[in-house]
Design a protein around this motif. Structure first.
Motif, PDB file in Angstrom:
ATOM      1  N   ARG A 134       0.833  -1.200   0.000  1.00 49.07           N
ATOM      2  CA  ARG A 134       0.000   0.000   0.000  1.00 49.07           C
ATOM      3  C   ARG A 134       0.869   1.253   0.000  1.00 49.07           C
ATOM      4  O   ARG A 134       0.546   2.243  -0.652  1.00 49.07           O
ATOM      5  N   GLU A 138       0.707   4.215  -2.777  1.00 47.90           N
ATOM      6  CA  GLU A 138       0.498   5.618  -2.410  1.00 47.90           C
ATOM      7  C   GLU A 138       1.648   6.475  -2.919  1.00 47.90           C
ATOM      8  O   GLU A 138       1.439   7.586  -3.432  1.00 47.90           O
ATOM      9  N   THR A 139       2.866   5.979  -2.789  1.00 45.04           N
ATOM     10  CA  THR A 139       4.027   6.726  -3.270  1.00 45.04           C
ATOM     11  C   THR A 139       3.966   6.911  -4.780  1.00 45.04           C
ATOM     12  O   THR A 139       4.276   8.000  -5.303  1.00 45.04           O
ATOM     13  N   ALA A 141       1.290   7.013  -6.665  1.00 44.37           N
ATOM     14  CA  ALA A 141       0.250   7.994  -6.977  1.00 44.37           C
ATOM     15  C   ALA A 141       0.740   9.409  -6.710  1.00 44.37           C
ATOM     16  O   ALA A 141       0.470  10.333  -7.502  1.00 44.37           O
ATOM     17  N   ILE A 142       1.477   9.605  -5.611  1.00 44.78           N
ATOM     18  CA  ILE A 142       1.988  10.947  -5.294  1.00 44.78           C
ATOM     19  C   ILE A 142       2.987  11.399  -6.346  1.00 44.78           C
ATOM     20  O   ILE A 142       2.965  12.555  -6.800  1.00 44.78           O
ATOM     21  N   ARG A 158       2.101  12.249   2.430  1.00 43.49           N
ATOM     22  CA  ARG A 158       1.564  11.031   3.033  1.00 43.49           C
ATOM     23  C   ARG A 158       1.352  11.188   4.535  1.00 43.49           C
ATOM     24  O   ARG A 158       0.490  10.530   5.121  1.00 43.49           O
ATOM     25  N   THR A 162       8.778   7.623   4.514  1.00 40.87           N
ATOM     26  CA  THR A 162       8.833   6.689   3.388  1.00 40.87           C
ATOM     27  C   THR A 162      10.148   5.932   3.416  1.00 40.87           C
ATOM     28  O   THR A 162      11.225   6.548   3.474  1.00 40.87           O
TER      29      THR A 162
END
Length: 283
Positions: A134, A138-139, A141-142, A158, A162
């Motif tokens: 996940r 998320e990374t 998408a960013i 986030r 990270t």
């Protein structure tokens, strides 16, 4: 008194009169040039269609045999220099629009792909060697929406730290890449997406990413969003932004700074030696 004699006129005279007329008309028709052959456009139409069909066959063969999407420049090698490749590709795309294989444009290039409604026929059950976590999703998408972005900026968006391994996994997949270095203390790396990212997700450009309305409709965003919430407009500019430095410049600048420091230290050392020289002689 002798009665007058009656003479009968044969119809042959009328036939004789009509016969030359019909003969003249036949001669006229024979002498007249055929209208079907007098139009050069109608004569050349089959030849033009044949040449156009041959060009479409060449494009079809090159795209079918290619293992990766082809751009217009690569496709032009199989055609004449003055051919309109984009028009031919559009015509070929229309021919394949209702078939099991479609001609699509991804990342500015062209490729044959299975029709979306038939993809279930080609699915294979296989064990994935690595599944994205996940945090990695998320990374990714960013990076896609906020590029160019640094690791610190990813963590700020986030709200959690990270792991360096997350970025390494995404770079191993070929979906993100280091773009340059931010003009900031420490010169952190900036990251952006690659062409492999566009090809994998079937997008022509990064602007094809879903917007706020699309994300709400798909259920990926909550309907009750905070006031002023917006989705950034993604951009994927190949050239570096004004606040970015090339990757190679950072190392060169560090070497220059080290040389400058060494040169600055050398005069001070020489000066101390010269100043100490008289003291040693006095002793």
């Amino acid at each position: 008194m002798v009665p007058p004699r009656l003479t009968l006129v044969s119809d042959n005279t009328r036939e004789k009169k009509e016969t030359p007329a019909s003969g003249a008309s036949s001669e006229t028709r024979a002498d007249a040039p055929p209208t079907a052959l007098s139009d050069p456009e109608k004569v050349d139409a089959p030849e033009v269609q044949s040449r156009n069909r041959e060009k479409l066959r060449r494009l079809e063969a090159m795209l079918f045999a290619a293992s990766e999407p082809l751009d217009v420049k690569a496709l032009l090698r199989g055609l004449d220099g003055d051919d309109d490749v984009n028009a031919l590709l559009t015509e070929l795309q229309a021919e394949y629009c209702d078939r099991g294989v479609n001609l699509v444009r991804v990342a500015g290039r062209w490729q044959f792909r299975t029709a979306d409604d038939l993809s279930f026929l080609l699915e294979r059950q296989q064990k994935d060697e690595r599944k994205l976590s996940r945090a990695a999703l998320e990374t990714l998408a960013i990076v896609a929406y906020h590029q160019p972005v640094t690791r610190a900026e990813i963590e700020e968006i986030r709200g959690v730290s990270t792991s360096p391994g997350t970025l390494d996994v995404l770079m191993e997949t070929g979906w993100i890449r280091p773009r340059g270095r931010r003009r900031a203390p420490g010169r952190p790396l900036t990251y952006g997406t690659t062409e492999e990212f566009l090809v994998h997700f079937g997008m022509d450009s990064i602007k094809d990413l879903p917007g706020l309305a699309d994300l709400k409709a798909s259920g990926l965003l909550d309907a009750n969003l905070p006031p002023g919430f917006t989705v950034p407009s993604p951009t994927d500019v190949a050239a570096l932004m004004p606040d970015e430095l090339p990757l190679t410049d950072d190392g060169d600048e560090e070497e220059q700074e080290e040389l400058a420091l060494d040169e600055a230290d050398e005069p001070e050392t020489d000066g101390q030696t010269e100043a100490q020289a008289p003291d040693d002689s006095e002793k």
